[in-house]
Design a protein around this motif. Structure first.
Motif, PDB file in Angstrom:
ATOM      1  N   ASN A 187       6.651   5.688  10.517  1.00 14.21           N
ATOM      2  CA  ASN A 187       7.864   5.610  11.331  1.00 14.21           C
ATOM      3  C   ASN A 187       7.647   4.757  12.574  1.00 14.21           C
ATOM      4  O   ASN A 187       6.557   4.714  13.138  1.00 14.21           O
ATOM      5  CB  ASN A 187       8.316   7.010  11.748  1.00 14.21           C
ATOM      6  N   SER A 247      11.284   7.191  16.695  1.00 16.24           N
ATOM      7  CA  SER A 247      11.810   7.977  15.577  1.00 16.24           C
ATOM      8  C   SER A 247      11.707   9.464  15.854  1.00 16.24           C
ATOM      9  O   SER A 247      10.797   9.929  16.567  1.00 16.24           O
ATOM     10  CB  SER A 247      11.046   7.654  14.292  1.00 16.24           C
ATOM     11  N   ASP A 275      17.552   7.786   4.957  1.00 14.34           N
ATOM     12  CA  ASP A 275      16.824   8.457   6.031  1.00 14.34           C
ATOM     13  C   ASP A 275      17.721   8.439   7.264  1.00 14.34           C
ATOM     14  O   ASP A 275      18.922   8.185   7.144  1.00 14.34           O
ATOM     15  CB  ASP A 275      15.472   7.790   6.289  1.00 14.34           C
ATOM     16  N   ASP A 317      13.031   4.286  10.380  1.00  7.42           N
ATOM     17  CA  ASP A 317      12.760   5.226   9.286  1.00  7.42           C
ATOM     18  C   ASP A 317      12.874   4.622   7.875  1.00  7.42           C
ATOM     19  O   ASP A 317      12.970   5.370   6.903  1.00  7.42           O
ATOM     20  CB  ASP A 317      13.711   6.425   9.385  1.00  7.42           C
TER      21      ASP A 317
END
Length: 609
Positions: free
Chosen positions: A253, A257, A499, A505
């Motif tokens: 990530n 995030s 996501d 992501d």
């Protein structure tokens, strides 16, 4: 068929007794009886007469019953555990002289059930008390109007489950009860296994062999030499994990995030372990040392005291046992029932009484062993008594995110770190946080391969595939793409990924883009739920492409789903039904039958958790 007295050593009374016995026998038993009589004395069977010289051999007792040596083992498995146990049970039975057929429930023809005399069921329970995918059709048949009477059936059930779920081993209980309701007789009582199933499964196999052996003519002794069903003990497996070196541990990530997803690359060099796309990797983790220290402080036992951790008599220090051998982050009803025996706390005893199920369920959610120890002490017991009631540390299974062909001697994983607040404390996933916070390249992990025949690429590389895998559900599809690239598969492929945010992501983004550019991946649709005012998920992208998606299905595409079972998988399943219903101009019932048929043909496969 009538036995005649003429040319027979039997008198009229004996012949009449045998003739009364005949209607109670199966065709196989009649053939055996006539063959036996023909081989030992002159017996005339209508039509025709089979004659031999009379002998002094005593006729079989009228109460003797000929039991078939044939055994059918049916399994229903989502992740592969039930299948492995069914296969190893079959091999153990064959060594004991039985003729064994092992089959997935989805491959077994239900109309053959009435011909089965000895049936063993090895079945897992999936989700909230549901049958695994490859057991759905057989479960529905057995509980439907077409189920036959099974008065001649002898059966036993081995049920796999997880006691942290409310409907523990529910599917196994349902099969066991239904087989009895249909007239079957248990040759051994059902055994319900928790995640640590090897020892109870071995006891079940031993009991089954004892029940089968006692049914054979003259065989009433305890079976000898029966051991736990397992694979080659010299190989690395669930009971003998390989200490694998971690080569790489990266956060997938981006900065900012809300998630942390680890990409692990692990060496298999020297292990002899192999796998296929769709298989899983099992990891035996260690508990967080901070949690272990808090627990030791609360129970006030000597951390260095030796305790026995298994039936083989292996000893460990209490601290090591709580770190590596036992589950301390999950509370279950069976745990509370056992630990209550060590406490005089009235509130704990009231919590497990019948009628307190709702309160018990509320208490269990989000709590761990430390909560129980703090809430219901003092614990006037020994360290050995305390660990004796704990559940063994179960392995964590993760879908493999690599192709062995593309990455020789390596296996890759995609693991989402689990952190949350509950009851005033931060909670951490045992294995995911081990990987996120404490595992470094060069460290070792105890691992094994979990084969999963229920989630596999089509044998024909020209077959189209549709993949739905939001979040860490992307893992096996990365393996699929690597494999299809290696074998230069010509079949079309379509990926649905979702996501929270595109920027932070989009897991393995550059790899997906490369596969698209190179033509390995035909089409990709993405859904990032937090990038728009109205949340958009993978099922919305499927609906937007419903016509084309159904065309792919009609062309023979295999549909795969991987990820969260409780929400995503159900939503995607219902969306797929809606697409089939709409684009196929079918009723809801017809769409359900269509999808069930796809599942039967292994064209609808799920790896959900």
């Amino acid at each position: 068929m009538q036995l005649q007295v003429m040319n027979s050593p039997f008198n009229e009374e004996q012949a009449e007794l045998l003739n009364r016995l005949l209607p109670t026998l199966t065709e196989t038993q009649k053939v055996w009886l006539c063959g036996y009589l023909a081989a030992t004395q002159s017996v005339a069977a209508a039509p025709g007469v089979v004659e031999t010289q009379p002998t002094a051999v005593t006729a079989p007792s009228p109460t003797a019953k000929v039991i078939s040596k044939e055994v059918t083992v049916l399994y229903g498995s989502q992740t592969g555990n039930a299948q492995r146990l069914a296969d190893s049970t079959g091999k153990t039975l064959e060594k004991q002289g039985f003729k064994v057929t092992v089959s997935s429930m989805s491959d077994f023809k239900p109309n053959q059930l009435k011909k089965v005399e000895n049936l063993l069921i090895v079945i897992s329970t999936h989700g909230e008390g549901e049958p695994p995918d490859n057991a759905l059709s057989f479960h529905e048949f057995l509980h439907g109007r077409r189920a036959p009477k099974l008065d001649g059936l002898r059966f036993s059930v081995l049920s796999l489950g997880d006691s942290s779920y409310e409907f523990f081993c529910q599917t196994g209980k349902e099969f066991d009860q239904k087989l009895e309701d249909l007239g079957g007789t248990r040759l051994y009582e059902r055994v319900d296994c928790d995640l640590d199933f090897d020892e109870p499964a071995a006891e079940w196999v031993k009991g089954v062999i004892g029940g089968l052996s006692q049914a054979q003519e003259g065989a009433v002794s305890e079976p000898s030499g029966v051991s736990a069903p397992q694979t080659d003990t010299t190989a690395y497996n669930r009971t003998n994990p390989f200490e694998a070196e971690v080569l790489e541990n990266l956060n997938l990530n981006g900065r900012g995030s809300n998630k942390e997803t680890r990409h692990l690359e692990i060496s298999l060099e020297g292990s002899g372990l192999t796998y296929e796309p769709g298989d899983s990797l099992g990891i035996y983790p260690e508990n967080d040392q901070e949690l272990v220290e808090l627990l030791l402080k609360e129970i006030k036992f000597d951390p260095n005291e030796s305790v026995t951790v298994n039936k083989q008599g292996t000893t460990r220090s209490l601290k090591e046992a709580l770190s590596t051998q036992f589950e301390i982050t999950v509370v279950t009803k069976p745990l509370l029932e056992q630990i209550a025996k060590l406490s005089t706390n009235n509130e704990l005893h009231e919590l497990i009484l019948p009628g307190s199920e709702v309160k018990l369920k509320e208490y269990i959610k989000g709590r761990d062993l430390l909560d129980v120890v703090r809430d219901y002490g003092p614990w006037g017991t020994s360290a050995q008594e305390f660990v004796a009631v704990l559940r063994k540390m179960p392995p964590r299974l993760y879908s493999i995110a690599s192709s062995l062909s593309a990455n020789p001697d390596e296996v890759h994983l995609t693991i989402g770190a689990v952190r949350y607040e509950a009851h005033g404390r931060e909670r951490k996933g045992v294995c995911s946080i081990l990987c996120a916070e404490r595992l470094q390249p060069g460290d070792n992990l105890p691992i094994f391969i979990q084969n999963n025949q229920n989630f596999k690429l089509p044998e024909n590389p020209d077959t189209p595939i549709i993949m739905v895998g939001p979040g860490t559900g992307v893992a096996p599809f990365r393996a699929f793409m690597q494999e299809r690239e290696e074998i230069a598969a010509e079949g079309k492929s379509w990926m649905f990924f979702g996501d929270q945010h595109f920027v932070t992501d989009f897991l393995y983004q550059t790899e997906w883009q490369k596969w698209l550019n190179d033509g390995v991946l035909t089409k990709m649709d993405v859904a990032f739920s937090r990038d728009t005012e109205e949340k958009v998920y993978v099922q919305h992208r499927m609906l937007e492409n419903s016509k084309e998606l159904f065309e792919w299905v009609q062309e023979g595409a295999v549909v795969y789903i991987c990820g969260d079972e409780k929400h995503m998988a159900h939503d995607v399943h219902n969306t797929l039904l809606a697409i089939i219903e709409k684009e196929g101009n079918l009723s809801r019932k017809e769409a359900e039958a269509y999808l069930a048929n796809m599942q039967q043909q292994k064209r609808y496969q799920r790896d959900v958790y």
